[in-house]
Write a protein that holds these residues in place. Structure first.
Motif, short mmCIF file in Angstrom:
data_model
loop_
_atom_site.label_atom_id
_atom_site.label_comp_id
_atom_site.label_asym_id
_atom_site.label_seq_id
_atom_site.Cartn_x
_atom_site.Cartn_y
_atom_site.Cartn_z
N UNK A 1 0.85 -1.19 0.00
CA UNK A 1 0.00 0.00 0.00
C UNK A 1 0.88 1.23 0.00
N UNK A 2 0.40 2.29 -0.64
CA UNK A 2 1.07 3.58 -0.50
C UNK A 2 0.88 4.08 0.92
N UNK A 3 1.88 4.78 1.42
CA UNK A 3 1.76 5.35 2.77
C UNK A 3 0.61 6.36 2.76
N UNK A 4 -0.42 6.17 3.57
CA UNK A 4 -1.57 7.07 3.53
C UNK A 4 -1.29 8.40 4.21
N UNK A 5 -2.07 9.41 3.83
CA UNK A 5 -1.98 10.70 4.49
C UNK A 5 -2.48 10.57 5.93
N UNK A 6 -2.12 11.53 6.76
CA UNK A 6 -2.50 11.49 8.16
C UNK A 6 -4.02 11.39 8.30
N UNK A 7 -4.48 10.43 9.07
CA UNK A 7 -5.90 10.26 9.30
C UNK A 7 -6.60 9.40 8.26
N UNK A 8 -5.88 9.02 7.19
CA UNK A 8 -6.47 8.20 6.14
C UNK A 8 -6.13 6.72 6.36
N UNK A 9 -6.92 5.85 5.74
CA UNK A 9 -6.71 4.40 5.83
C UNK A 9 -5.90 3.92 4.63
N UNK A 10 -4.95 3.05 4.89
CA UNK A 10 -4.14 2.49 3.80
C UNK A 10 -5.02 1.63 2.89
N UNK A 11 -4.77 1.73 1.58
CA UNK A 11 -5.49 0.92 0.59
C UNK A 11 -4.54 -0.17 0.10
N UNK A 12 -4.79 -1.39 0.54
CA UNK A 12 -3.89 -2.50 0.26
C UNK A 12 -4.26 -3.20 -1.04
#
Length: 486
Positions: free
Chosen positions: A232-243
């Motif tokens: 997954x790309x490293x998500x922005x703060x407060x966001x959920x990772x999309x695997x």
């Protein structure tokens, strides 16, 4: 046989058909069920919930291309019967244990293709349950025979063992027209890392160095065997990772296919420490140092790519496994240089995506992947190892000239065997990518042999250091003149 001639079935008519479909199941009291599963974020796998659900109905749709003339009921009826017989649900191949089935002519799809729906009750006339193992592969073979027999357009990759990489409508809409989706961008990064890696441990470490989150899938019973992975790309703060699992990014990126490409020199057990570190989220030790682009490195890369292109010219265009392997490797090199030289996905990224699509196969495992066509690795390794701010224009020009030759060879070979609509579109993408990448390259010095058939070895020209400097200067001026972003 057509039971009803009305444009739309009434509720009573639909119930009558449903009752006929359920006849054998009710007669023998047979129930067909399957386990209910759900996706487990922690493991990246679907796991059983302990419940079961009805599974006595097998359903599929058969659709024409949007630009194909609609078929009448009689023609569709013939195709439906041929299909269910080829699947072993009816006719001689059912060996007396026939299924109840129905075909509904549904008209045009949202995309405009005339189509039918097929519904099969899996409880047979002798009370047994029809075999649906490998039904995707069997259905593909049945459709291939019907396409040939009825003169219909061949679905993409059917005869070459290839399949198009699926992308969801939602993801495509979110990316915007002509832009790469999240999955495509993630796949390009993973493919670049895979192309540059010589073994599994290096792959895990390099993927994390690129800022990806990496999650191994361990075999049941501990952390001694890794059977798959997700990124997954490293998500922005407060966001959920999309695997995305490797196999969902592309068949060529599944762990089993990557291990096949690395060969016997890469042992899975040697990568366990890297997988465990990724699982625990441990920080990487130190920072990667930038590569030094000396003359010897450039000569080696040119020679490696030239030898691959020579071998590629001798490959049978119908040899799907070979082309899949080469397309995936070339896509990885283009992706690596895109990551290092394009601030956002540009022409190199689009060329990488076009080749990656042609690398997909219908089967998860491919036999006979060529081990000799591995000359792209050095080019990908140099790109992935480049430090920030390092001048890579010289190497980019040298490598891309050989990759342009690869693109041209692949485009010409694919045009000989392309049959399907999406295959034609993919081949057009490769040809278009060839033109766009080539347009970015400056005129190269004669001593590099550009414009001639690739030599087995790069000439050991004593003037190469001066020539390399000239190439770098020319690249800078040409980029400024054309307004190309670097």
């Amino acid at each position: 046989m057509s039971w009803y001639s009305t444009d739309t079935l009434s509720k009573a008519e639909a119930n009558e058909i449903a009752g006929e479909l359920d006849r054998f199941g009710k007669l023998y009291g047979v129930k067909v069920t399957k386990p209910v599963t759900e996706f487990d974020e922690a493991t990246g796998q679907r796991v059983p919930t302990g419940e079961r659900r009805d599974a006595h109905v097998w359903h599929c749709s058969l659709s024409l291309a949007p630009d194909h003339e609609p078929l009448g009921d009689d023609r569709w009826g013939q195709i439906a019967r041929e299909f269910v017989e080829a699947m072993g649900f009816d006719g001689p191949s059912a060996d007396g244990a026939v299924c109840q089935w129905a075909a509904v002519h549904h008209g045009e799809t949202k995309n405009g293709g005339d189509h039918i729906h097929l519904v099969v009750n899996l409880v047979t006339s002798d009370g047994t349950v029809a075999d649906v193992r490998n039904d995707y592969r069997r259905a593909s073979a049945a459709c291939a025979a019907i396409e040939e027999r009825h003169g219909l357009e061949v679905v993409d990759g059917r005869h070459q063992g290839r399949s198009a990489r699926p992308e969801t409508y939602t993801e495509t809409e979110a990316a915007g027209v002509g832009q790469m989706t999240y999955t495509a961008r993630l796949a390009m990064t993973v493919r670049a890392v895979a192309a540059a890696s010589s073994n599994e441990a290096e792959f895990v470490r390099m993927a994390r160095e690129e800022g990806l989150w990496v999650r191994p899938r361990f075999a049941a019973g501990g952390q001694e065997h890794v059977t798959g992975y997700a990124v997954a790309d490293r998500p922005a703060h407060g966001q959920t990772a999309v695997w995305r699992s490797g196999g969902k990014l592309g068949r060529d990126l599944s762990l089993s296919r990557l291990r096949m490409a690395w060969g016997e020199g890469s042992r899975p057990e040697d990568a366990l420490d890297e997988w465990r570190a990724a699982w625990r989220g441990q920080p990487l030790p130190g920072q990667r140092r930038g590569a030094q682009l000396d003359d010897e490195t450039l000569r080696q890369m040119w020679g490696d790519l030239a030898r691959v292109n020579e071998q590629l010219a001798k490959v049978d265009p119908e040899n799907g496994p070979v082309w899949s392997h080469v397309a995936g490797q070339a896509a990885g090199v283009l992706g690596a240089w895109s990551l290092r030289t394009e601030n956002r996905p540009g022409e190199l990224a689009r060329a990488s995506d076009a080749l990656a699509r042609s690398a997909q196969t219908q089967r998860r495992t491919v036999k006979g992947t060529p081990s000799k066509l591995t000359g792209y690795r050095s080019a990908a390794r140099v790109a992935m190892a480049l430090g920030a701010g390092m001048d890579s224009r010289t190497a980019q020009v040298i490598i891309l000239r050989q990759l342009v030759h690869t693109l041209r060879t692949m485009s010409q070979a694919r045009s000989q065997v392309t049959r399907g609509r999406v295959e034609r579109r993919e081949n057009e993408r490769i040809a278009d990518a060839l033109k766009r990448v080539q347009a970015q390259l400056p005129a190269a010095p004669p001593s590099l042999g550009v414009g001639k058939p690739p030599a087995k070895h790069l000439p050991l020209d004593p003037a190469l250091p001066r020539t390399v400097q000239q190439t770098s200067t020319t690249t800078k001026e040409t980029a400024a003149e054309r307004g190309i972003e670097r």
